[in-house]
Design a protein around this motif. Structure first.
Motif, PDB file in Angstrom:
ATOM      1  N   ALA A   1      32.690  29.434  31.882  1.00 24.08           N
ATOM      2  CA  ALA A   1      32.449  29.631  33.313  1.00 24.08           C
ATOM      3  C   ALA A   1      32.184  31.101  33.630  1.00 24.08           C
ATOM      4  O   ALA A   1      32.848  32.000  33.097  1.00 24.08           O
ATOM      5  CB  ALA A   1      33.634  29.134  34.123  1.00 24.08           C
ATOM      6  N   GLU A   2      31.233  31.350  34.532  1.00 24.73           N
ATOM      7  CA  GLU A   2      30.934  32.719  34.961  1.00 24.73           C
ATOM      8  C   GLU A   2      31.907  33.123  36.059  1.00 24.73           C
ATOM      9  O   GLU A   2      32.136  32.378  37.017  1.00 24.73           O
ATOM     10  CB  GLU A   2      29.498  32.816  35.461  1.00 24.73           C
ATOM     11  CG  GLU A   2      29.061  34.241  35.744  1.00 24.73           C
ATOM     12  CD  GLU A   2      27.595  34.351  36.119  1.00 24.73           C
ATOM     13  OE1 GLU A   2      27.116  35.490  36.263  1.00 24.73           O
ATOM     14  OE2 GLU A   2      26.938  33.299  36.263  1.00 24.73           O
ATOM     15  N   VAL A   3      32.490  34.318  35.917  1.00 31.18           N
ATOM     16  CA  VAL A   3      33.471  34.806  36.884  1.00 31.18           C
ATOM     17  C   VAL A   3      33.157  36.248  37.258  1.00 31.18           C
ATOM     18  O   VAL A   3      32.496  36.981  36.523  1.00 31.18           O
ATOM     19  CB  VAL A   3      34.911  34.724  36.333  1.00 31.18           C
ATOM     20  CG1 VAL A   3      35.330  33.276  36.105  1.00 31.18           C
ATOM     21  CG2 VAL A   3      35.067  35.546  35.059  1.00 31.18           C
ATOM     22  N   VAL A   4      33.663  36.651  38.432  1.00 21.48           N
ATOM     23  CA  VAL A   4      33.613  38.040  38.886  1.00 21.48           C
ATOM     24  C   VAL A   4      35.040  38.430  39.235  1.00 21.48           C
ATOM     25  O   VAL A   4      35.738  37.703  39.959  1.00 21.48           O
ATOM     26  CB  VAL A   4      32.686  38.215  40.107  1.00 21.48           C
ATOM     27  CG1 VAL A   4      32.736  39.663  40.608  1.00 21.48           C
ATOM     28  CG2 VAL A   4      31.262  37.823  39.758  1.00 21.48           C
ATOM     29  N   MET A   5      35.494  39.581  38.729  1.00 20.52           N
ATOM     30  CA  MET A   5      36.860  40.034  38.955  1.00 20.52           C
ATOM     31  C   MET A   5      36.856  41.428  39.562  1.00 20.52           C
ATOM     32  O   MET A   5      36.012  42.263  39.237  1.00 20.52           O
ATOM     33  CB  MET A   5      37.658  40.063  37.645  1.00 20.52           C
ATOM     34  CG  MET A   5      39.098  40.524  37.839  1.00 20.52           C
ATOM     35  SD  MET A   5      40.033  40.690  36.289  1.00 20.52           S
ATOM     36  CE  MET A   5      39.294  42.161  35.592  1.00 20.52           C
ATOM     37  N   GLU A   6      37.832  41.665  40.420  1.00 28.51           N
ATOM     38  CA  GLU A   6      38.043  42.970  41.034  1.00 28.51           C
ATOM     39  C   GLU A   6      39.462  43.399  40.709  1.00 28.51           C
ATOM     40  O   GLU A   6      40.404  42.614  40.894  1.00 28.51           O
ATOM     41  CB  GLU A   6      37.848  42.828  42.543  1.00 28.51           C
ATOM     42  CG  GLU A   6      38.045  44.090  43.341  1.00 28.51           C
ATOM     43  CD  GLU A   6      37.718  43.832  44.798  1.00 28.51           C
ATOM     44  OE1 GLU A   6      36.534  43.881  45.146  1.00 28.51           O
ATOM     45  OE2 GLU A   6      38.645  43.551  45.576  1.00 28.51           O
TER      46      GLU A   6
END
Length: 426
Positions: A55-60
């Motif tokens: 799965a593609e994710v974006v994290m901050e």
């Protein structure tokens, strides 16, 4: 006052909206639920993009505190819902939904472990500027590889709601996005939220053709399930692009609010937590479109955790001759923007009140008439009417939203500036 002619800036009409905050009504950008719940980030945060399993994710991720603890959030690109993160880099715990009796007793902060201290963790290590490691499900023992590339750094405090805006957001709507209404989403200023919006494929509705050179169509983010307009044809390609930039920003703002409502399940056990906050029933109407003007109304009753729902009727008008939001002082003689709203000349104000008093209407609407001068917003209606309507009134008088008076362009002619008639040509 912001330059209302440029896409991405707060529209002049929204100055009325800001004034309405003092009376407890709607704004587009509620408080940053993940960070607000665990302490605001004073330093810039890092944004990473990659994969969790397939799965593609974006994290901050915020900067380390004492003991190396960090705070952050992430979303799966497929659904756009923020999940809070907290812990050291090697044991970064993922928040759990507030959905059982024990968690309901622990509201007002994200929960990162259950009563038996089981959790889901990101076990990461630095590899240059990238992060690699594994995601571990402490409940089922499942493990998935993590690989994240550093893509941006920004300061969330520079874009967050402050003061009256933040307080009113908490009262009216509960949770939502971290972005203040005056900030345009972009890869530079809001990289995390921009990625949440910009790469989502939109569903396309049927094109509405006004004439061979003028048309629009509704589009929908499948994650939030409400339709929003885009201009598809206009004689001026530059105007078409500028108009769609404004419409896109407004659409994105609403999408962030709706997804923020879904994400509030990690903070609240309220009845709306985990839902779209009724944004899926938001009504967006193009009430008028010509080559010179586009009038749109956002209306509905939404919210996800505030003291009361956000009942609203919010029209705005776009200038398709010069671009951006319509500055009504270009149209009406003697009109000016005051501290909170558009103010007309005494002659035009009297003319509006005369038309308002003379129209046939139910008794209940007559009670609303007294509120029109203070809560007035302008919109256009087919085929040739300008409407002076109530918008931004407090929750207790929500029944008055949208009431007002329609006046034909022809009757308004004595109050128009000489150059204004070009806006009202068929």
């Amino acid at each position: 006052m912001s330059d209302c002619t440029q896409p991405g800036f707060v529209p002049v009409q929204c100055d009325e909206r800001t004034a309405g905050l003092l009376k407890g009504w709607r704004l587009m950008a509620p408080a940053f639920f993940a960070f607000a719940a665990t302490g605001a980030q004073a330093a810039p945060v890092d944004v990473y993009r990659g994969t969790l399993g397939r799965a593609e994710v974006v994290m901050e991720l915020g900067q380390p505190k004492a003991g190396g603890e960090r705070e952050g959030r992430y979303f799966y690109v497929r659904n756009g819902v923020d999940i809070p993160l907290k812990g050291t880099l090697g044991a970064l715990a993922e928040a759990l939904p507030v959905n059982d009796e024990w968690r309901r007793a622990q509201t007002d902060m994200p929960l990162f472990a259950d009563a038996k201290q089981r959790s889901m963790q990101w076990r990461l290590r630095l590899q240059g500027e990238a992060l690699v490691g594994e995601w571990v499900d402490g409940f089922q023992g499942k493990k998935l590889p993590l690989s994240l590339k550093h893509i941006a750094k920004y300061d969330p405090e520079k874009i967050a709601p402050h003061g009256v805006e933040a307080v009113t957001n908490a009262i009216v709507q509960g949770y939502g996005s971290s972005v203040s209404q005056g900030v345009a989403l972009s890869a530079q200023s809001t990289p995390y939220d921009y990625l949440k919006m910009a790469e989502q494929k939109l569903e396309q509705g049927k094109e509405v053709v006004i004439n061979p050179s003028l048309a629009w169509r509704p589009v929908q983010d499948p994650r939030t399930k409400f339709w929003y307009p885009r201009l598809t044809r206009h004689p001026d390609a530059k105007i078409l692009s500028q108009t769609n930039a404004v419409l896109e920003q407004r659409h994105w703002g609403m999408n962030l609010e709706a997804l923020g409502c879904v994400g509030s399940i990690y903070l609240s056990s309220g009845p709306e937590a985990g839902s779209l906050g009724n944004y899926n029933n938001e009504e967006i109407k193009v009430s008028y479109l010509s080559t010179a003007l586009m009038s749109v109304v956002e209306s509905g009753s939404n919210g996800c955790g505030g003291a009361h729902p956000n009942n609203h009727f919010d029209p705005f008008v776009l200038d398709l001759l010069r671009g951006g939001y319509m500055d009504f002082t270009r149209l009406f003689t003697g009109a000016k923007y005051g501290e909170y709203r558009l103010e007309f000349s005494p002659q035009m104000s009297g003319f509006i009140q005369k038309n308002l008093a003379s129209q046939p209407e139910p008794h209940d609407d007559r009670e609303c008439n007294d509120f029109l001068p203070e809560y007035m917003a302008l919109m256009l209606n087919k085929p040739d009417k300008m409407s002076f309507v109530i918008s931004g009134i407090g929750h207790a008088m929500g029944a008055c939203l949208g009431s007002g008076v329609d006046i034909s362009f022809k009757k308004l002619k004595p109050y128009l500036k000489p150059d204004a008639e070009r806006y009202f040509q068929p």
